[in-house]
Motif scaffolding. Structure first.
Motif, mmCIF file in Angstrom:
data_model
loop_
_atom_site.group_PDB
_atom_site.id
_atom_site.type_symbol
_atom_site.label_atom_id
_atom_site.label_comp_id
_atom_site.label_asym_id
_atom_site.label_seq_id
_atom_site.Cartn_x
_atom_site.Cartn_y
_atom_site.Cartn_z
ATOM 1 N N SER A 143 -8.291 20.322 -10.828
ATOM 2 C CA SER A 143 -7.806 19.043 -11.338
ATOM 3 C C SER A 143 -8.106 17.924 -10.346
ATOM 4 O O SER A 143 -8.189 18.154 -9.149
ATOM 5 N N ARG A 144 -8.234 16.738 -10.849
ATOM 6 C CA ARG A 144 -8.440 15.568 -9.977
ATOM 7 C C ARG A 144 -7.110 14.995 -9.517
ATOM 8 O O ARG A 144 -7.066 14.133 -8.662
ATOM 9 N N LYS A 145 -6.012 15.458 -10.117
ATOM 10 C CA LYS A 145 -4.688 14.956 -9.767
ATOM 11 C C LYS A 145 -4.108 15.793 -8.634
ATOM 12 O O LYS A 145 -4.072 17.017 -8.709
ATOM 13 N N LEU A 146 -3.647 15.116 -7.581
ATOM 14 C CA LEU A 146 -3.143 15.781 -6.389
ATOM 15 C C LEU A 146 -1.670 15.481 -6.173
ATOM 16 O O LEU A 146 -1.194 14.377 -6.463
ATOM 17 N N TYR A 147 -0.965 16.481 -5.663
ATOM 18 C CA TYR A 147 0.408 16.305 -5.211
ATOM 19 C C TYR A 147 0.345 15.984 -3.726
ATOM 20 O O TYR A 147 -0.350 16.647 -2.965
ATOM 21 N N VAL A 148 1.071 14.962 -3.309
ATOM 22 C CA VAL A 148 1.139 14.580 -1.894
ATOM 23 C C VAL A 148 2.612 14.544 -1.520
ATOM 24 O O VAL A 148 3.389 13.802 -2.122
ATOM 25 N N GLY A 149 2.987 15.371 -0.549
ATOM 26 C CA GLY A 149 4.389 15.440 -0.171
ATOM 27 C C GLY A 149 4.587 15.306 1.320
ATOM 28 O O GLY A 149 3.640 15.320 2.106
ATOM 29 N N ASN A 150 5.854 15.182 1.694
ATOM 30 C CA ASN A 150 6.298 15.139 3.084
ATOM 31 C C ASN A 150 5.835 13.895 3.831
ATOM 32 O O ASN A 150 5.612 13.936 5.031
ATOM 33 N N PHE A 151 5.708 12.770 3.130
ATOM 34 C CA PHE A 151 5.368 11.544 3.853
ATOM 35 C C PHE A 151 6.641 10.726 4.083
ATOM 36 O O PHE A 151 7.644 10.927 3.411
ATOM 37 N N PRO A 152 6.600 9.812 5.068
ATOM 38 C CA PRO A 152 7.784 9.002 5.370
ATOM 39 C C PRO A 152 8.233 8.188 4.155
ATOM 40 O O PRO A 152 7.417 7.719 3.360
ATOM 41 N N TYR A 153 9.541 7.995 4.029
ATOM 42 C CA TYR A 153 10.100 7.284 2.873
ATOM 43 C C TYR A 153 9.644 5.833 2.785
ATOM 44 O O TYR A 153 9.682 5.243 1.723
ATOM 45 N N GLU A 154 9.212 5.271 3.886
ATOM 46 C CA GLU A 154 8.771 3.873 3.887
ATOM 47 C C GLU A 154 7.358 3.709 3.328
ATOM 48 O O GLU A 154 6.900 2.591 3.129
ATOM 49 N N THR A 155 6.658 4.794 3.115
ATOM 50 C CA THR A 155 5.262 4.747 2.667
ATOM 51 C C THR A 155 5.178 4.234 1.232
ATOM 52 O O THR A 155 5.934 4.664 0.362
ATOM 53 N N GLY A 156 4.237 3.331 0.999
ATOM 54 C CA GLY A 156 4.056 2.777 -0.335
ATOM 55 C C GLY A 156 2.718 3.178 -0.938
ATOM 56 O O GLY A 156 1.904 3.865 -0.314
ATOM 57 N N GLU A 157 2.499 2.723 -2.165
ATOM 58 C CA GLU A 157 1.282 3.049 -2.900
ATOM 59 C C GLU A 157 0.025 2.587 -2.157
ATOM 60 O O GLU A 157 -0.965 3.303 -2.097
ATOM 61 N N GLN A 158 0.084 1.380 -1.594
ATOM 62 C CA GLN A 158 -1.111 0.831 -0.939
ATOM 63 C C GLN A 158 -1.523 1.665 0.268
ATOM 64 O O GLN A 158 -2.711 1.899 0.487
ATOM 65 N N GLU A 159 -0.562 2.132 1.044
ATOM 66 C CA GLU A 159 -0.897 2.958 2.217
ATOM 67 C C GLU A 159 -1.568 4.263 1.801
ATOM 68 O O GLU A 159 -2.540 4.695 2.419
ATOM 69 N N LEU A 160 -1.059 4.869 0.740
ATOM 70 C CA LEU A 160 -1.678 6.108 0.265
ATOM 71 C C LEU A 160 -3.055 5.834 -0.328
ATOM 72 O O LEU A 160 -3.980 6.613 -0.146
ATOM 73 N N GLN A 161 -3.186 4.726 -1.044
ATOM 74 C CA GLN A 161 -4.487 4.327 -1.604
ATOM 75 C C GLN A 161 -5.518 4.211 -0.485
ATOM 76 O O GLN A 161 -6.621 4.745 -0.584
ATOM 77 N N ASP A 162 -5.136 3.515 0.597
ATOM 78 C CA ASP A 162 -6.050 3.332 1.725
ATOM 79 C C ASP A 162 -6.409 4.660 2.381
ATOM 80 O O ASP A 162 -7.574 4.906 2.708
ATOM 81 N N LEU A 163 -5.416 5.531 2.564
ATOM 82 C CA LEU A 163 -5.655 6.815 3.211
ATOM 83 C C LEU A 163 -6.570 7.697 2.367
ATOM 84 O O LEU A 163 -7.546 8.255 2.870
ATOM 85 N N PHE A 164 -6.302 7.808 1.087
ATOM 86 C CA PHE A 164 -7.081 8.713 0.230
ATOM 87 C C PHE A 164 -8.457 8.154 -0.109
ATOM 88 O O PHE A 164 -9.350 8.912 -0.498
ATOM 89 N N SER A 165 -8.660 6.861 0.056
ATOM 90 C CA SER A 165 -9.986 6.297 -0.196
ATOM 91 C C SER A 165 -11.007 6.793 0.822
ATOM 92 O O SER A 165 -12.209 6.688 0.597
ATOM 93 N N ARG A 166 -10.545 7.369 1.931
ATOM 94 C CA ARG A 166 -11.466 8.000 2.886
ATOM 95 C C ARG A 166 -12.200 9.176 2.254
ATOM 96 O O ARG A 166 -13.311 9.503 2.660
ATOM 97 N N ALA A 167 -11.569 9.821 1.283
ATOM 98 C CA ALA A 167 -12.160 10.991 0.648
ATOM 99 C C ALA A 167 -12.957 10.636 -0.604
ATOM 100 O O ALA A 167 -13.681 11.474 -1.138
#
Length: 109
Positions: A2-26
């Motif tokens: 699947s192209r859909k990924l589960y991402v867990g155990n990140f800090p509660y302050e993390t928002g959509e934009q931070e994850l977008q930036d991180l995963f865009s590396r891949a």
């Protein structure tokens, strides 16, 4: 895969934009959905990220699983479908007992 990924155990302050930036590396990120507490709006520490191809999703898993973010190692794996609950949605309440009386909504004093 699947192209859909589960991402867990990140800090509660993390928002959509931070994850977008991180995963865009891949690769190309189609969507990011941080799951939030309905009462407080605070992130619950997990999200779903959808990549544009299966290869990019696999690359994200390989590169970002156990990636350190805010002192925590991310969990990144393929999202599993939501489990189907037995019973057809009764909320876990059984039938019977009580004789059908309606309880009072106001105090009895």
């Amino acid at each position: 895969m699947s192209r859909k990924l589960y991402v867990g155990n990140f800090p509660y302050e993390t928002g959509e934009q931070e994850l977008q930036d991180l995963f865009s590396r891949a690769g190309t990120v189609e969507s990011v959905k941080v799951m939030r507490d309905m009462a407080t709006g605070r992130a619950r520490g997990f999200a779903f990220v959808e990549m544009s191809t299966d290869d990019e999703a696999q690359k994200a898993i390989t590169e970002l699983n156990d990636y350190q973010m805010g002192g925590r190692g991310l969990t990144v794996n393929e999202a599993r479908p939501k489990p189907a609950y037995a019973g057809g949605g009764g909320g876990g309440r059984g039938f019977g007992g009580g004789g059908g009386e309606r309880r009072r909504s106001e105090p009895r004093w």
